[in-house]
Design a protein around this motif. Structure first.
Motif, PDB file in Angstrom:
ATOM      1  N   TYR A   1     -12.095   1.325  -4.387  1.00 49.26           N
ATOM      2  CA  TYR A   1     -11.206   1.278  -5.268  1.00 49.26           C
ATOM      3  C   TYR A   1     -11.582   0.010  -6.475  1.00 49.26           C
ATOM      4  O   TYR A   1     -11.135   1.061  -7.866  1.00 49.26           O
ATOM      5  CB  TYR A   1     -10.017  -0.285  -5.453  1.00 49.26           C
ATOM      6  CG  TYR A   1      -9.137   0.438  -3.649  1.00 49.26           C
ATOM      7  CD1 TYR A   1      -8.052   1.770  -3.986  1.00 49.26           C
ATOM      8  CD2 TYR A   1      -8.414  -0.303  -3.090  1.00 49.26           C
ATOM      9  CE1 TYR A   1      -7.623   1.531  -2.504  1.00 49.26           C
ATOM     10  CE2 TYR A   1      -8.047   0.421  -2.080  1.00 49.26           C
ATOM     11  CZ  TYR A   1      -6.883   1.301  -1.666  1.00 49.26           C
ATOM     12  OH  TYR A   1      -6.298   1.400  -1.348  1.00 49.26           O
TER      13      TYR A   1
ATOM     14  N   MET B   1     -16.702  -7.061  -0.500  1.00 45.50           N
ATOM     15  CA  MET B   1     -16.025  -5.613  -0.054  1.00 45.50           C
ATOM     16  C   MET B   1     -16.044  -5.023   0.577  1.00 45.50           C
ATOM     17  O   MET B   1     -17.507  -4.693   1.188  1.00 45.50           O
ATOM     18  CB  MET B   1     -15.739  -5.253  -1.357  1.00 45.50           C
ATOM     19  CG  MET B   1     -15.414  -6.328  -2.855  1.00 45.50           C
ATOM     20  SD  MET B   1     -15.305  -4.577  -4.254  1.00 45.50           S
ATOM     21  CE  MET B   1     -14.503  -5.876  -5.655  1.00 45.50           C
ATOM     22  N   THR B   2     -15.081  -4.391   1.313  1.00 42.16           N
ATOM     23  CA  THR B   2     -15.426  -3.111   2.240  1.00 42.16           C
ATOM     24  C   THR B   2     -15.588  -2.299   1.748  1.00 42.16           C
ATOM     25  O   THR B   2     -15.488  -1.919   0.725  1.00 42.16           O
ATOM     26  CB  THR B   2     -13.851  -3.428   2.918  1.00 42.16           C
ATOM     27  OG1 THR B   2     -12.891  -2.638   2.344  1.00 42.16           O
ATOM     28  CG2 THR B   2     -13.914  -4.194   3.461  1.00 42.16           C
TER      29      THR B   2
ATOM     30  N   THR C   1      -8.266  -7.255  -2.221  1.00 39.82           N
ATOM     31  CA  THR C   1      -7.428  -5.948  -1.933  1.00 39.82           C
ATOM     32  C   THR C   1      -6.409  -5.942  -3.134  1.00 39.82           C
ATOM     33  O   THR C   1      -6.189  -5.043  -3.730  1.00 39.82           O
ATOM     34  CB  THR C   1      -6.973  -5.382  -0.871  1.00 39.82           C
ATOM     35  OG1 THR C   1      -8.157  -5.501  -0.138  1.00 39.82           O
ATOM     36  CG2 THR C   1      -6.050  -4.482  -0.709  1.00 39.82           C
TER      37      THR C   1
ATOM     38  N   GLU D   1     -13.728   0.687   1.206  1.00 38.32           N
ATOM     39  CA  GLU D   1     -11.840   0.568   1.141  1.00 38.32           C
ATOM     40  C   GLU D   1     -11.824   0.179   0.058  1.00 38.32           C
ATOM     41  O   GLU D   1     -11.537   0.670  -1.222  1.00 38.32           O
ATOM     42  CB  GLU D   1     -11.066   0.885   1.723  1.00 38.32           C
ATOM     43  CG  GLU D   1      -9.557   0.818   1.315  1.00 38.32           C
ATOM     44  CD  GLU D   1      -8.587   0.651   2.198  1.00 38.32           C
ATOM     45  OE1 GLU D   1      -7.766   0.823   2.524  1.00 38.32           O
ATOM     46  OE2 GLU D   1      -8.454  -0.821   2.653  1.00 38.32           O
ATOM     47  N   GLN D   2     -12.642  -1.923  -0.230  1.00 33.86           N
ATOM     48  CA  GLN D   2     -12.456  -2.198  -1.590  1.00 33.86           C
ATOM     49  C   GLN D   2     -13.157  -1.247  -2.906  1.00 33.86           C
ATOM     50  O   GLN D   2     -12.564  -1.545  -3.508  1.00 33.86           O
ATOM     51  CB  GLN D   2     -12.756  -3.659  -1.317  1.00 33.86           C
ATOM     52  CG  GLN D   2     -11.641  -4.047  -0.227  1.00 33.86           C
ATOM     53  CD  GLN D   2     -11.929  -5.774  -0.038  1.00 33.86           C
ATOM     54  OE1 GLN D   2     -13.314  -5.431   0.133  1.00 33.86           O
ATOM     55  NE2 GLN D   2     -11.130  -6.437   0.344  1.00 33.86           N
TER      56      GLN D   2
ATOM     57  N   LYS E   1       0.876  -1.415   0.147  1.00 34.91           N
ATOM     58  CA  LYS E   1       0.026  -0.080   0.145  1.00 34.91           C
ATOM     59  C   LYS E   1       0.858   1.325   0.060  1.00 34.91           C
ATOM     60  O   LYS E   1       0.645   1.815  -0.517  1.00 34.91           O
ATOM     61  CB  LYS E   1      -0.623  -0.316   1.182  1.00 34.91           C
ATOM     62  CG  LYS E   1      -2.182  -0.686   0.956  1.00 34.91           C
ATOM     63  CD  LYS E   1      -3.237  -0.704   2.311  1.00 34.91           C
ATOM     64  CE  LYS E   1      -4.578  -1.866   1.905  1.00 34.91           C
ATOM     65  NZ  LYS E   1      -5.533  -1.720   2.383  1.00 34.91           N
TER      66      LYS E   1
ATOM     67  N   GLU F   1      -6.070 -11.090   2.280  1.00 35.88           N
ATOM     68  CA  GLU F   1      -5.914  -9.762   1.462  1.00 35.88           C
ATOM     69  C   GLU F   1      -6.397 -10.096  -0.144  1.00 35.88           C
ATOM     70  O   GLU F   1      -5.835  -8.851  -0.709  1.00 35.88           O
ATOM     71  CB  GLU F   1      -4.602  -9.233   2.013  1.00 35.88           C
ATOM     72  CG  GLU F   1      -4.832  -8.952   3.598  1.00 35.88           C
ATOM     73  CD  GLU F   1      -6.002  -7.530   3.585  1.00 35.88           C
ATOM     74  OE1 GLU F   1      -6.741  -6.677   2.373  1.00 35.88           O
ATOM     75  OE2 GLU F   1      -6.353  -7.609   4.570  1.00 35.88           O
TER      76      GLU F   1
ATOM     77  N   LEU G   1      -7.019  -5.351  -6.592  1.00 34.85           N
ATOM     78  CA  LEU G   1      -8.435  -4.304  -6.840  1.00 34.85           C
ATOM     79  C   LEU G   1      -6.827  -3.612  -6.768  1.00 34.85           C
ATOM     80  O   LEU G   1      -6.813  -2.911  -8.190  1.00 34.85           O
ATOM     81  CB  LEU G   1      -8.968  -4.319  -5.720  1.00 34.85           C
ATOM     82  CG  LEU G   1     -10.612  -4.190  -5.617  1.00 34.85           C
ATOM     83  CD1 LEU G   1     -10.698  -3.811  -4.475  1.00 34.85           C
ATOM     84  CD2 LEU G   1     -11.121  -4.072  -6.880  1.00 34.85           C
ATOM     85  N   LEU G   2      -5.414  -3.767  -6.076  1.00 36.95           N
ATOM     86  CA  LEU G   2      -4.463  -3.221  -6.594  1.00 36.95           C
ATOM     87  C   LEU G   2      -3.487  -3.343  -8.125  1.00 36.95           C
ATOM     88  O   LEU G   2      -3.643  -2.746  -8.873  1.00 36.95           O
ATOM     89  CB  LEU G   2      -3.558  -3.309  -5.574  1.00 36.95           C
ATOM     90  CG  LEU G   2      -3.851  -2.936  -3.972  1.00 36.95           C
ATOM     91  CD1 LEU G   2      -2.147  -2.956  -3.407  1.00 36.95           C
ATOM     92  CD2 LEU G   2      -4.309  -1.135  -3.907  1.00 36.95           C
TER      93      LEU G   2
END
Length: 429
Positions: free
Chosen positions: A149, A142-143, A110, A145-146, A73, A107, A113-114
């Protein structure tokens, strides 16, 4: 994510059907229940499923890698802030290696997504479309934050595909999503920046200025000079389009001065192009062409060159210099052959219009314009639809084809309503 969800994610990533994965291990309905978290598989079934997915049991023990996610991150922030493609490639490779080693890391979503966001910076590496489709399947898990993204990725994809209205709608949803949720300052700056770009392309200039100013505030604070220059260019373009030509010229000249101080040539082409555009609107054709030619000299990529070639063609055509207009039409047609897939159709349609006008292709005039209108309409580019409807109607009226002309005058007005995002003429006032 639980084990069942991770199995589903990896199965979809490998493009394996449930029936194929379940064969000889369990019935497909039982696999479905595992993937939906309704049952916990026995050790034997879990072992066979992972074996079929080519996943080692050792990869389940990745809890010691929490620090790795923090590292990713931090690097991700640096990549987006700097727009450094070299760093993006390095991070993409690191994430890919990690995913291969620990495909069932909790994770994983995530990380994917990154990975998808980095691929948007590096379209030559891999088509991100299939990754996005897989990720969309897991929206419920998803959260915030996710989802931030994911929606950002979808918005950028729509923008890159010239679907500007759709892009702006998605970014609006992102702002609604994070209302009351604290995102990091750099993430908000990036969202403000891409929103300003999208709104600019949608001709919503006042809002574009507001978002660009929000972004530039962060970039100035963090001394991210190149990003500040990008925002100044957006500000200048928006100012130009709302008629503040002197302010726009001052903004572009400020961007040019900052660019010179850091001894960069990255933005020269874009800045000179927009200076030319301002002088064109001030009806100073000599200055406009001078800046357009300066712009073209600094550009090397056909995708960048084509924008200025079209601007030069328009300038000569506007001034009635048909000889030079034809020369630049030919340059434009030749350059379109070397464009990326995302640009080729867009500019081919522009140049086909000018070709029909300059070469007076009367027999094919309507069909050429209709093809272009279908293309731009499909991309929600109603501004170009509106312009070309007016051009076609005027030419048809000039040859006394009044019935056909009236059809395109009316169609042009309908595109004007769509461009203004209203449903009736009363809302225009």
């Amino acid at each position: 994510m639980n084990l069942g969800q991770l199995i589903k994610l990896e199965r979809q990533r490998q493009n394996i059907k449930q029936e194929a994965l379940a064969t000889g291990i369990c019935v497909p309905s039982y696999l479905s229940r595992i993937e939906n978290g309704l049952v916990i598989p026995s050790e034997d079934i879990k072992h066979h499923i992972l074996m079929r997915l080519n996943i080692s049991l050792d990869s389940l023990n990745s809890s010691q890698n929490d620090k790795k996610m923090v590292h990713f991150k931090i690097q991700f922030k640096q990549v987006l802030n700097s727009r450094d493609k070299g760093l993006a490639k390095k991070l993409l490779s690191e994430i890919h290696v990690y995913i291969e080693k620990y495909p069932l890391d909790r994770e994983r979503l995530t990380l994917l997504l990154l990975e998808a966001r980095l691929l948007l910076m590096l379209p030559e590496e891999l088509d991100v479309t299939s990754n996005i489709h897989i990720l969309e399947e897991f929206k419920k898990e998803m959260t915030i934050e996710q989802l931030f993204y994911l929606y950002t990725i979808q918005g950028i994809t729509a923008y890159q595909d010239n679907q500007f209205i759709l892009a702006s709608q998605i970014f609006k949803e992102v702002f609604q999503l994070i209302k009351g949720y604290r995102m990091e300052d750099w993430e908000m700056a990036e969202l403000n920046y891409i929103s300003s770009l999208s709104l600019l392309s949608e001709s919503r200039y006042i809002l574009s200025i507001d978002y660009a100013k929000e972004a530039i505030s962060y970039f100035n604070q963090e001394i991210l000079i190149e990003r500040s220059i990008e925002c100044l260019i957006i500000l200048g373009i928006a100012q130009k389009h709302i008629g503040l030509l002197n302010e726009a010229l001052a903004t572009f000249e400020r961007a040019r001065d900052i660019n010179a101080k850091i001894h960069s040539s990255e933005f020269n082409g874009m800045i000179e192009h927009n200076l030319g555009s301002c002088y064109s609107m001030k009806r100073d054709s000599l200055q406009a062409l001078q800046h357009f030619f300066y712009s073209l000299e600094t550009k090397h990529n056909p995708d960048d060159k084509i924008v200025t070639i079209l601007a030069i063609l328009k300038e000569y055509h506007k001034n009635g210099d048909m000889q030079n207009a034809l020369i630049w039409l030919q340059k434009g047609v030749e350059t379109t052959e070397h464009l990326s897939n995302t640009k080729k159709d867009h500019y081919s349609n522009h140049f086909s219009i000018y070709k029909a006008i300059l070469l007076e292709e009367k027999q094919e005039l309507i069909s050429i314009f209709k093809k272009a209108l279908d293309y731009f309409g499909g991309k929600q580019d109603y501004k170009n639809c509106m312009i070309y409807c007016h051009v076609l109607a005027k030419r048809l009226a000039g040859t006394k084809q009044y019935k056909q002309a009236s059809i395109y005058y009316e169609l042009g007005f309908q595109y004007h309503l769509k461009h203004s995002n209203v449903f009736s003429w009363e809302e225009l006032s």
